[in-house]
Design a protein around this motif. Structure first.
Motif, PDB file in Angstrom:
ATOM      1  N   VAL A  97      69.158  28.650  45.107  1.00 13.09           N
ATOM      2  CA  VAL A  97      68.404  27.579  44.878  1.00 13.09           C
ATOM      3  C   VAL A  97      66.926  27.940  44.515  1.00 13.09           C
ATOM      4  CG1 VAL A  97      69.838  25.599  45.770  1.00 13.09           C
ATOM      5  CG2 VAL A  97      67.840  26.992  47.267  1.00 13.09           C
ATOM      6  N   SER A  98      66.506  29.221  45.251  1.00 12.72           N
ATOM      7  CA  SER A  98      65.181  29.477  45.095  1.00 12.72           C
ATOM      8  C   SER A  98      64.928  30.688  43.622  1.00 12.72           C
ATOM      9  CB  SER A  98      64.913  30.692  46.305  1.00 12.72           C
ATOM     10  OG  SER A  98      65.719  31.836  46.049  1.00 12.72           O
ATOM     11  N   GLU A  99      66.309  30.674  43.047  1.00 20.41           N
ATOM     12  CA  GLU A  99      66.074  31.371  41.771  1.00 20.41           C
ATOM     13  C   GLU A  99      65.846  30.386  40.686  1.00 20.41           C
ATOM     14  OE1 GLU A  99      65.665  34.847  39.424  1.00 20.41           O
ATOM     15  OE2 GLU A  99      65.757  34.664  41.537  1.00 20.41           O
ATOM     16  N   PRO A 100      64.840  30.416  39.731  1.00 21.63           N
ATOM     17  CA  PRO A 100      64.718  29.574  38.453  1.00 21.63           C
ATOM     18  C   PRO A 100      65.577  30.154  37.470  1.00 21.63           C
ATOM     19  CG  PRO A 100      62.770  30.996  39.029  1.00 21.63           C
ATOM     20  CD  PRO A 100      63.499  31.145  40.044  1.00 21.63           C
ATOM     21  N   ARG A 101      66.252  29.190  36.693  1.00 22.00           N
ATOM     22  CA  ARG A 101      67.141  29.785  35.918  1.00 22.00           C
ATOM     23  C   ARG A 101      66.394  29.450  34.304  1.00 22.00           C
ATOM     24  NH1 ARG A 101      72.108  31.519  37.824  1.00 22.00           N
ATOM     25  NH2 ARG A 101      71.806  31.327  40.307  1.00 22.00           N
ATOM     26  N   TYR A 102      66.937  30.123  33.359  1.00 22.70           N
ATOM     27  CA  TYR A 102      66.533  29.731  31.984  1.00 22.70           C
ATOM     28  C   TYR A 102      67.771  29.438  30.966  1.00 22.70           C
ATOM     29  CZ  TYR A 102      67.240  34.746  30.998  1.00 22.70           C
ATOM     30  OH  TYR A 102      67.863  36.109  30.971  1.00 22.70           O
ATOM     31  N   GLY A 103      67.638  28.852  29.888  1.00 25.94           N
ATOM     32  CA  GLY A 103      68.904  28.446  29.426  1.00 25.94           C
ATOM     33  C   GLY A 103      69.757  29.340  28.772  1.00 25.94           C
ATOM     34  N   TYR A 104      69.519  30.734  28.384  1.00 25.67           N
ATOM     35  CA  TYR A 104      70.537  31.479  27.897  1.00 25.67           C
ATOM     36  C   TYR A 104      71.154  32.115  29.189  1.00 25.67           C
ATOM     37  CZ  TYR A 104      72.834  35.609  25.552  1.00 25.67           C
ATOM     38  OH  TYR A 104      73.586  36.177  25.314  1.00 25.67           O
ATOM     39  N   ASP A 105      70.744  32.290  30.251  1.00 27.70           N
ATOM     40  CA  ASP A 105      71.289  32.701  31.482  1.00 27.70           C
ATOM     41  C   ASP A 105      72.241  31.568  31.799  1.00 27.70           C
ATOM     42  OD1 ASP A 105      71.611  33.954  33.974  1.00 27.70           O
ATOM     43  OD2 ASP A 105      70.394  32.531  35.028  1.00 27.70           O
ATOM     44  N   LEU A 106      71.924  30.385  31.736  1.00 28.73           N
ATOM     45  CA  LEU A 106      72.712  29.211  32.042  1.00 28.73           C
ATOM     46  C   LEU A 106      73.812  29.222  31.164  1.00 28.73           C
ATOM     47  CD1 LEU A 106      70.286  26.625  33.328  1.00 28.73           C
ATOM     48  CD2 LEU A 106      72.112  27.762  34.696  1.00 28.73           C
ATOM     49  N   MET A 107      73.686  29.480  29.961  1.00 26.07           N
ATOM     50  CA  MET A 107      74.726  29.422  28.626  1.00 26.07           C
ATOM     51  C   MET A 107      75.800  30.509  29.085  1.00 26.07           C
ATOM     52  SD  MET A 107      72.651  28.340  25.344  1.00 26.07           S
ATOM     53  CE  MET A 107      72.562  29.959  24.643  1.00 26.07           C
ATOM     54  N   ARG A 108      75.212  31.798  29.507  1.00 26.68           N
ATOM     55  CA  ARG A 108      76.126  32.744  29.889  1.00 26.68           C
ATOM     56  C   ARG A 108      77.169  32.319  30.854  1.00 26.68           C
ATOM     57  NH1 ARG A 108      71.886  37.097  29.800  1.00 26.68           N
ATOM     58  NH2 ARG A 108      72.088  36.689  32.065  1.00 26.68           N
ATOM     59  N   GLN A 109      76.391  31.787  32.142  1.00 23.50           N
ATOM     60  CA  GLN A 109      77.116  31.654  33.233  1.00 23.50           C
ATOM     61  C   GLN A 109      78.270  30.601  33.355  1.00 23.50           C
ATOM     62  OE1 GLN A 109      74.548  31.096  36.577  1.00 23.50           O
ATOM     63  NE2 GLN A 109      76.193  31.109  38.246  1.00 23.50           N
ATOM     64  N   THR A 110      77.847  29.437  32.521  1.00 23.61           N
ATOM     65  CA  THR A 110      78.776  28.323  32.259  1.00 23.61           C
ATOM     66  C   THR A 110      79.639  28.471  30.994  1.00 23.61           C
ATOM     67  OG1 THR A 110      77.118  26.876  30.930  1.00 23.61           O
ATOM     68  CG2 THR A 110      76.949  26.869  33.652  1.00 23.61           C
ATOM     69  N   SER A 111      79.228  29.283  30.038  1.00 22.05           N
ATOM     70  CA  SER A 111      79.968  29.483  28.859  1.00 22.05           C
ATOM     71  C   SER A 111      79.845  28.084  27.937  1.00 22.05           C
ATOM     72  CB  SER A 111      81.604  29.608  29.001  1.00 22.05           C
ATOM     73  OG  SER A 111      81.735  30.829  29.750  1.00 22.05           O
ATOM     74  N   PHE A 112      78.765  27.380  28.127  1.00 19.67           N
ATOM     75  CA  PHE A 112      78.492  26.152  27.540  1.00 19.67           C
ATOM     76  C   PHE A 112      77.498  26.715  26.271  1.00 19.67           C
ATOM     77  CE2 PHE A 112      78.762  23.243  31.282  1.00 19.67           C
ATOM     78  CZ  PHE A 112      80.255  23.575  31.308  1.00 19.67           C
ATOM     79  N   PRO A 113      77.701  26.290  25.240  1.00 14.09           N
ATOM     80  CA  PRO A 113      76.718  26.383  24.088  1.00 14.09           C
ATOM     81  C   PRO A 113      75.518  25.519  24.191  1.00 14.09           C
ATOM     82  CG  PRO A 113      78.323  24.778  23.407  1.00 14.09           C
ATOM     83  CD  PRO A 113      78.750  25.226  24.718  1.00 14.09           C
TER      84      PRO A 113
END
Length: 112
Positions: free
Chosen positions: A21-37
């Motif tokens: 929860v202390s780590e901010p996320r950015y879109g591309y990172d989340l797209m890789r982690q979730t496999s969502f476009p």
């Protein structure tokens, strides 16, 4: 804080945020982690932000030095952390109950 409709996609995004929860996320990172476009991820992020669960900030960098534009960073708000943990606990409990309920209590699906 607004209610967020919990879907499997929303749960996957929340799990990514709750890993640290202390780590901010950015879109591309989340797209890789979730496999969502992006077309699936960004509407979820917008809903979570409008509900008060997410905080969106602009990365503090010099684009010329970094060689890229500043990213939009997302992190769970304090209320968002609590709400996300609670929502995922409810989903996990519902899934556990569904798995342990007797077959006779499960809905019958008629096939045509």
């Amino acid at each position: 804080m607004e209610e967020v409709r919990m879907t499997l996609a929303v749960a996957a995004v929340l799990r990514a945020f709750l890993e640290d929860v202390s780590e901010p996320r950015y879109g591309y990172d989340l797209m890789r982690q979730t496999s969502f476009p992006s077309g699936k991820l960004y509407p979820i992020l917008a809903r979570l932000e409008s509900a008060g669960w997410l905080i969106k900030e602009r990365e503090e960098i010099d684009p010329a030095t970094a060689g890229r534009p500043a990213r939009r960073l997302y992190r769970l708000s304090a209320d968002g952390v609590r709400a996300a943990r609670h929502a995922l606990a409810v989903v996990n409990e519902q899934l556990r109950l569904r798995e342990t309920s007797p077959a006779s209590a499960r809905p019958v699906v008629e096939r045509a």
